[in-house]
Design an enzyme around this catalytic site. Sequence first.
Site, PDB file in Angstrom:
ATOM      1  N   GLY A  31      53.044  -0.967  37.910  1.00 45.33           N
ATOM      2  CA  GLY A  31      54.360  -1.097  37.286  1.00 45.33           C
ATOM      3  C   GLY A  31      55.493  -1.108  38.288  1.00 45.33           C
ATOM      4  CB  ALA A  32      57.995   0.179  39.661  1.00 42.58           C
ATOM      5  CG  HIS A  37      54.691  -6.087  40.800  1.00 40.22           C
ATOM      6  ND1 HIS A  37      55.746  -5.268  41.130  1.00 40.22           N
ATOM      7  CD2 HIS A  37      53.574  -5.390  41.117  1.00 40.22           C
ATOM      8  CE1 HIS A  37      55.288  -4.135  41.615  1.00 40.22           C
ATOM      9  NE2 HIS A  37      53.979  -4.173  41.631  1.00 40.22           N
ATOM     10  CD  GLN A  61      46.317   3.689  43.661  1.00 43.72           C
ATOM     11  OE1 GLN A  61      45.606   3.190  42.796  1.00 43.72           O
ATOM     12  NE2 GLN A  61      47.087   2.938  44.432  1.00 43.72           N
ATOM     13  N   GLY A 148      48.755  -8.529  46.142  1.00 41.65           N
ATOM     14  CA  GLY A 148      49.753  -8.894  47.134  1.00 41.65           C
ATOM     15  C   GLY A 148      49.241  -8.623  48.550  1.00 41.65           C
ATOM     16  CD  GLN A 154      45.718  -2.300  46.735  1.00 43.30           C
ATOM     17  OE1 GLN A 154      45.894  -1.103  46.546  1.00 43.30           O
ATOM     18  NE2 GLN A 154      46.508  -3.208  46.178  1.00 43.30           N
ATOM     19  CB  SER A 186      57.752  -1.855  48.451  1.00 41.96           C
ATOM     20  OG  SER A 186      57.219  -0.583  48.091  1.00 41.96           O
ATOM     21  NE  ARG A 188      54.877   4.970  47.247  1.00 39.62           N
ATOM     22  CZ  ARG A 188      53.611   4.606  46.961  1.00 39.62           C
ATOM     23  NH1 ARG A 188      53.191   3.414  47.327  1.00 39.62           N
ATOM     24  NH2 ARG A 188      52.801   5.425  46.324  1.00 39.62           N
TER      25      ARG A 188
HETATM   26  O1  PAF Z   1      48.544  -2.146  44.530  1.00 38.71           O
HETATM   27  C1  PAF Z   1      48.625  -1.411  43.524  1.00 38.71           C
HETATM   28  O2  PAF Z   1      49.601  -1.435  42.784  1.00 38.71           O
HETATM   29  C2  PAF Z   1      47.495  -0.452  43.213  1.00 38.71           C
HETATM   30  O3  PAF Z   1      46.932   0.050  44.369  1.00 38.71           O
HETATM   31  C3  PAF Z   1      46.418  -1.068  42.297  1.00 38.71           C
HETATM   32  C4  PAF Z   1      45.714  -2.234  42.952  1.00 38.71           C
HETATM   33  C5  PAF Z   1      47.049  -1.536  40.991  1.00 38.71           C
HETATM   34  C6  PAF Z   1      45.368  -0.023  41.951  1.00 38.71           C
HETATM   35  O4  PAF Z   1      45.923   1.083  41.297  1.00 38.71           O
END
Ligand code: PAF
Length: 280
Positions: A31-32, A37, A61, A148, A154, A186, A188
């Site tokens: 989200g956010a 996104h 996480q 992304g 990741q 981001s 954040r």
């Molecule tokens: O990149 C993210 O937003 C998170 O790490 C993900 C891939 C949705 C997993 O919670």
Amino acid sequence: MRILRTIAEVRAAVGDARAEGRTVGLVPTMGAFHEGHLSLMREARMHHGLVVVSLFVNPTQFGPNEDLSTYPRDETRDAALAESVGVDILFAPDPSEIYPDGFATTIHVAGITEVLDGASRGAHHFDGVATVVTKLFGIVRPDCAYFGQKDAQQVLVVRRVVRDLDLGVRIVACPIVREPDGLAMSSRNVYLDAEARAQATALSRALDAAEIAHAAGDSILPAALAVLAEAGIDPEYLELRDAETLAPVERVDHDALLLVAARVGAARLIDNHLLRRSPA
Ligand code: PAF
């Protein structure tokens, strides 16, 4: 667009789409939403008959001293943005739907999770990512999933899970989306006050300086470090690594990633840049 809360509802909706011959694209998110996104959602929309976006701030996480409780959350705004780019289903489950009582499985990827963000944030981070992404793949069973490239490590971790467990999902990494001054978008970034926001541009400027040094045949890391130092940023890491294996590299004999993480004001930011193999 439908907002669904349960695994059973998502399975039914995906089943109906499959029965109509539609392919399924999944965009996993916390989200956010920002343009980064939305670029993933638009890409998924271009290629699939059904686009599912998951919105789940995944507790596993986050470390105990990280920002789980303060992570920006605004489902109403996110839903409007997702709808505006043509998403079909927003899957926004409660934590108990994803991690019911007795949940006992963790997906752990060895090797590539032990460096960079895995070392900085701790092993739980990529264990949490790999586990929730595997679970989302099991729920949605997408043809493709969109991530992304800002979270380059990741992407490599998810690709490894898919390959090792034969999950049959094509992983699509989409380019980093940047603000006009270069700052990587981001969720954040909302933690940055005006001073930190200006300081944060040093991350992308450091990567640009590295690219210029690389093209000129000069040393890469000192060029990037100088930009960070001038901005008063002491990075958690600034490392040159093989773009596929994340093995440390000294010279760019193969495509390499320059990856940086740093605390800037109240935010922990990451960024990266692909350096192409030097001409022989
Ligand atoms: O990149 C993210 O937003 C998170 O790490 C993900 C891939 C949705 C997993 O919670």
